[in-house]
Design a protein around this motif. Structure first.
Motif, PDB file in Angstrom:
ATOM      1  N   LEU A 118      -9.291   3.667  -2.696  1.00  0.00           N
ATOM      2  CA  LEU A 118      -8.343   4.017  -1.802  1.00  0.00           C
ATOM      3  C   LEU A 118      -8.160   5.272  -1.500  1.00  0.00           C
ATOM      4  CD1 LEU A 118      -5.526   3.006  -0.279  1.00  0.00           C
ATOM      5  CD2 LEU A 118      -4.717   3.427  -2.640  1.00  0.00           C
ATOM      6  N   VAL A 121     -11.178   6.844   1.049  1.00  0.00           N
ATOM      7  CA  VAL A 121     -10.524   6.365   2.420  1.00  0.00           C
ATOM      8  C   VAL A 121      -9.525   7.076   2.697  1.00  0.00           C
ATOM      9  CG1 VAL A 121      -9.881   4.309   3.782  1.00  0.00           C
ATOM     10  CG2 VAL A 121     -11.324   3.911   1.978  1.00  0.00           C
ATOM     11  N   VAL A 220       0.142   1.466   5.880  1.00  0.00           N
ATOM     12  CA  VAL A 220      -1.243   1.618   5.828  1.00  0.00           C
ATOM     13  C   VAL A 220      -1.660   1.496   4.538  1.00  0.00           C
ATOM     14  CG1 VAL A 220      -2.920   3.225   6.559  1.00  0.00           C
ATOM     15  CG2 VAL A 220      -1.121   2.672   8.116  1.00  0.00           C
ATOM     16  N   LEU A 224      -4.790  -0.981   3.274  1.00  0.00           N
ATOM     17  CA  LEU A 224      -5.919  -0.761   2.854  1.00  0.00           C
ATOM     18  C   LEU A 224      -6.116  -1.110   1.304  1.00  0.00           C
ATOM     19  CD1 LEU A 224      -6.080   3.107   3.888  1.00  0.00           C
ATOM     20  CD2 LEU A 224      -7.447   1.373   4.804  1.00  0.00           C
ATOM     21  N   ILE A 228      -9.077  -3.520   0.005  1.00  0.00           N
ATOM     22  CA  ILE A 228     -10.021  -3.130  -1.047  1.00  0.00           C
ATOM     23  C   ILE A 228      -9.901  -4.112  -2.159  1.00  0.00           C
ATOM     24  CG2 ILE A 228     -10.346  -1.206  -3.004  1.00  0.00           C
ATOM     25  CD1 ILE A 228      -9.253   0.698  -0.833  1.00  0.00           C
TER      26      ILE A 228
END
Length: 280
Positions: A118, A121, A220, A224, A228
Motif C-alpha cells: 500500500l 503504490v 481510494v 487499494l 492488495i
C-alpha cells in the motif's frame, strides 16, 4: 547442544528483526525521495486539490466543511482530533506489528506485506499526482486546525523538508488504520473483534476534521487495500499447541486372541502395550 540451538535461534530472530528494520528504512528513504521530487510542484498540487473538491461535489459527497465547522467552536475537541492525527497513527501501527510478530507470525507477515504494498503504490501516486490537502486549498474553505489550535506535525509547506504535504491521495492514515484493524480482527474471536473497526472509522473522521484529507483520499486508500489483501495469500490456521510438562505414554490394551477368554478377575498387566510418547 541446547546452548547452541538457543544461540542459533536468537541469531535468526535478530536477523529477521534487522530485515524488518531495513524494509522500514527503504520505505522511509523512498518517501524522502518523493518529497524532493514534488518540490516546486505546488501549483499543480493546488490545481489537483480544486479538481478533487469539484469532483466530490459532482458525486454528491458530503461537504467536509459540514464536519469541521461545528467542531471549530470547541477547542478541546479540535486539539483531541489533532493529537489523534499526530500521535496515534504510527505508534498504533508499530504496536500491532510487534504484537503480531511475537504472537502470530503468519498474520504479521501478511500485514507487513499489505502495508509495504500500500505504501509503495501510494508513493507512486504521490509523485505522479501531487495533491494539496484541503487545508492548503483555498477553494475548500477548510481551516488548518493543526496550525490554529495545535498540536501540528507540519511546518510551512514550502520549507518543510521532513514530510510531503502534497501527498493527500491516497490517505495512508486511513489505509494503515484499516489494515491493522483487519489483521487484529483475523486473530480475535467473538463479537468484540468488530470493535477494531473503530480505529479506521475514527481516523477517517479525524483526517477530514483536521483538514488533512478529502473523503476521496480515504476511499481510494480503502479500495487499494482491498485489492492488495485479495491478492495476498491468507495465513494458514495456527496449529494447536500442547500444554507444557512431561508427556505420559498412553496405555492401550492388546487385542484379544481368538479362542481365549480372559478372566476379568485376573489382572492383565502382561497384555499391556506401551505406545511411544506422542499426541495420541
Amino acid at each position: 547442544m541446547d546452548v547452541t540451538r538457543t544461540a542459533h535461534a536468537r541469531l535468526a530472530a535478530w536477523q529477521r528483526a534487522a530485515r524488518e528494520l531495513a524494509l522500514v528504512a527503504v520505505l522511509f528513504l523512498a518517501y524522502k525521495a518523493g518529497r524532493q521530487v514534488v518540490a516546486g510542484h505546488a501549483e499543480v498540487a493546488l490545481a489537483n486539490g480544486e479538481w478533487v473538491w469539484r469532483l466530490e461535489r459532482l458525486l454528491r459527497l458530503p461537504d467536509e466543511t459540514l464536519v469541521q465547522g461545528p467542531l471549530l467552536a470547541h477547542d478541546l475537541l479540535v486539539r483531541v482530533a489533532n493529537s489523534y492525527y499526530a500521535y496515534v497513527h504510527f505508534p498504533a501501527t508499530v504496536l500491532c506489528l510487534v504484537w503480531l510478530w511475537l504472537r502470530r507470525p503468519a498474520h504479521y507477515v501478511r500485514l507487513r506485506r499489505a502495508l509495504a504494498a500500500l505504501t509503495a503504490v501510494a508513493l507512486v501516486l504521490h509523485v505522479c499526482v501531487p495533491l494539496a490537502p484541503p487545508r492548503l486549498t483555498a477553494l475548500t474553505g477548510l481551516v488548518d486546525t493543526g496550525t490554529r489550535f495545535g498540536p501540528s506535525v507540519y511546518g510551512p509547506p514550502d520549507t518543510d523538508q521532513l514530510s510531503n504535504q502534497y501527498a493527500a491521495m491516497p490517505s495512508l492514515h486511513v489505509g494503515w488504520a484499516l489494515a491493522i484493524a483487519v489483521a487484529l480482527m483475523a486473530v480475535t474471536t467473538g463479537r468484540r473483534r468488530w470493535l477494531w473497526l473503530l480505529h479506521p472509522l475514527v481516523t477517517a473522521l479525524v483526517v477530514v476534521v483536521t483538514g488533512n484529507h478529502y473523503w476521496l483520499d480515504g476511499v481510494v486508500a480503502v479500495v487499494l487495500l482491498v485489492v492488495i489483501l485479495a491478492v495476498l495469500p491468507t495465513p494458514a490456521p495456527d496449529l494447536p499447541t500442547l500444554p507444557p510438562g512431561p508427556r505420559r505414554p498412553h496405555v492401550v490394551p492388546a487385542p484379544r486372541r481368538a479362542g481365549r477368554r480372559r478372566n476379568p478377575k485376573v489382572p492383565a498387566a502382561a497384555d499391556v502395550r506401551l505406545r511411544p510418547p506422542g499426541r495420541g
